[in-house]
Design a protein around this motif. Structure first.
Motif, PDB file in Angstrom:
ATOM      1  N   LEU A 186       0.844  -1.086   0.084  1.00 18.30           N
ATOM      2  CA  LEU A 186      -0.042  -0.139   0.016  1.00 18.30           C
ATOM      3  C   LEU A 186       0.759   1.402  -0.050  1.00 18.30           C
ATOM      4  N   ALA A 187       1.903   1.183   0.745  1.00 22.73           N
ATOM      5  CA  ALA A 187       2.819   2.444   0.871  1.00 22.73           C
ATOM      6  C   ALA A 187       3.432   2.708  -0.540  1.00 22.73           C
ATOM      7  N   GLU A 188       3.842   1.518  -1.172  1.00 21.44           N
ATOM      8  CA  GLU A 188       4.579   1.588  -2.337  1.00 21.44           C
ATOM      9  C   GLU A 188       3.909   2.058  -3.425  1.00 21.44           C
ATOM     10  N   PHE A 189       2.599   1.570  -3.532  1.00 23.59           N
ATOM     11  CA  PHE A 189       1.637   2.261  -4.422  1.00 23.59           C
ATOM     12  C   PHE A 189       1.232   3.582  -4.286  1.00 23.59           C
ATOM     13  N   THR A 190       1.168   3.752  -2.970  1.00 23.53           N
ATOM     14  CA  THR A 190       0.706   5.424  -2.929  1.00 23.53           C
ATOM     15  C   THR A 190       1.880   6.152  -3.325  1.00 23.53           C
ATOM     16  N   GLN A 191       2.905   5.865  -2.981  1.00 27.47           N
ATOM     17  CA  GLN A 191       4.050   6.699  -3.511  1.00 27.47           C
ATOM     18  C   GLN A 191       4.088   6.709  -4.995  1.00 27.47           C
ATOM     19  N   LYS A 192       3.812   5.658  -5.481  1.00 29.26           N
ATOM     20  CA  LYS A 192       3.895   5.598  -7.113  1.00 29.26           C
ATOM     21  C   LYS A 192       2.691   6.428  -7.641  1.00 29.26           C
ATOM     22  N   LEU A 193       1.641   6.545  -7.095  1.00 26.48           N
ATOM     23  CA  LEU A 193       0.435   7.349  -7.369  1.00 26.48           C
ATOM     24  C   LEU A 193       0.618   8.636  -7.289  1.00 26.48           C
ATOM     25  N   ASN A 194       1.450   9.203  -6.242  1.00 28.12           N
ATOM     26  CA  ASN A 194       1.892  10.554  -5.998  1.00 28.12           C
ATOM     27  C   ASN A 194       2.877  11.004  -6.761  1.00 28.12           C
ATOM     28  N   SER A 195       3.615  10.156  -7.412  1.00 27.53           N
ATOM     29  CA  SER A 195       4.770  10.391  -8.275  1.00 27.53           C
ATOM     30  C   SER A 195       4.292  10.137  -9.856  1.00 27.53           C
ATOM     31  N   ALA A 196       3.358   9.677 -10.350  1.00 25.92           N
ATOM     32  CA  ALA A 196       2.840   9.300 -11.654  1.00 25.92           C
ATOM     33  C   ALA A 196       2.816  10.514 -12.314  1.00 25.92           C
ATOM     34  N   SER A 197       3.428  10.310 -13.713  1.00 24.71           N
ATOM     35  CA  SER A 197       3.310  11.546 -14.599  1.00 24.71           C
ATOM     36  C   SER A 197       2.592  11.333 -15.849  1.00 24.71           C
TER      37      SER A 197
END
Length: 204
Positions: free
Chosen positions: A169-180
């Motif tokens: 959950l932490a990893e995908f949340t980080q990916k969502l915040n940094s997705a371009s």
């Protein structure tokens, strides 16, 4: 010849033919009378020397008829692409994670098709409750107290590692915040949704 065959075989069915189509609980045994005689007759007109092709309906076994009274048990089939979790299992109730919300299914439930969302599928048999986490799929609830549940992926909830769920959950949340890009955002959002549902299942 081909265009004539196509025209005959794709001609819209009349209202009388549509009304006569059998429900899933009335499917004849394979080898019995053809399930779609209109199709077979049209086929014979354009290809009289070739046997009509068999459709999936030709291989279906008949469902038990709708009983006159509500049974005491619900018969459940629960399958995955690679395994059968439950086969003709008689239970008291199942609760499925439908896209519209949690849905309890008891014997005698009205016929329904429900899309599944990530969540908990619980199977109730007496005092025993078995819980699975399902990713997605469909539930086909028949009027004869049979229910078919088809999931893309499922795992017993007691086999889920809570620490890995939190990490994912932490990893995908980080990916969502940094997705371009839209693709990156969509992939990350799916990961967040699945891990959030897993986390809620473990802590709820």
């Amino acid at each position: 010849m081909l265009s004539r065959a196509t025209a005959l075989l794709t001609r819209p069915a009349s209202s009388s033919l549509r009304a006569a189509r059998a429900f899933s609980t009335e499917v004849a045994e394979a080898g019995d009378a053809p399930a779609n005689p209109a199709f077979n007759e049209a086929w014979k007109k354009v290809a009289p020397h070739i046997e009509p092709p068999k459709t999936p309906l030709s291989f279906m076994k008949p469902r038990p008829a709708v009983p006159s009274s509500i049974p005491t048990k619900l018969t459940v089939n629960f399958v995955l692409p690679y395994a059968s979790e439950l086969s003709a299992k008689e239970v008291d109730m199942v609760i499925i994670p439908a896209s519209t919300g949690q849905m309890g299914v008891l014997p005698g439930h009205v016929a329904t098709i429900a899309e599944l969302k990530p969540g908990i599928l619980s199977v109730h048999e007496g005092n025993d409750v078995t819980k699975y986490f399902v990713s997605s799929g469909f539930a086909f609830i028949h009027s004869n107290s049979y229910t078919d549940i088809i999931a893309v992926e499922a795992v017993p909830i007691d086999r889920v590692d809570a620490s890995l769920v939190q990490k994912g959950l932490a990893e995908f949340t980080q990916k969502l915040n940094s997705a371009s890009t839209d693709l990156e955002k969509a992939e990350a959002q799916i990961g967040v949704d699945v891990h959030s549902a897993l986390n809620a299942a473990l802590t709820g």
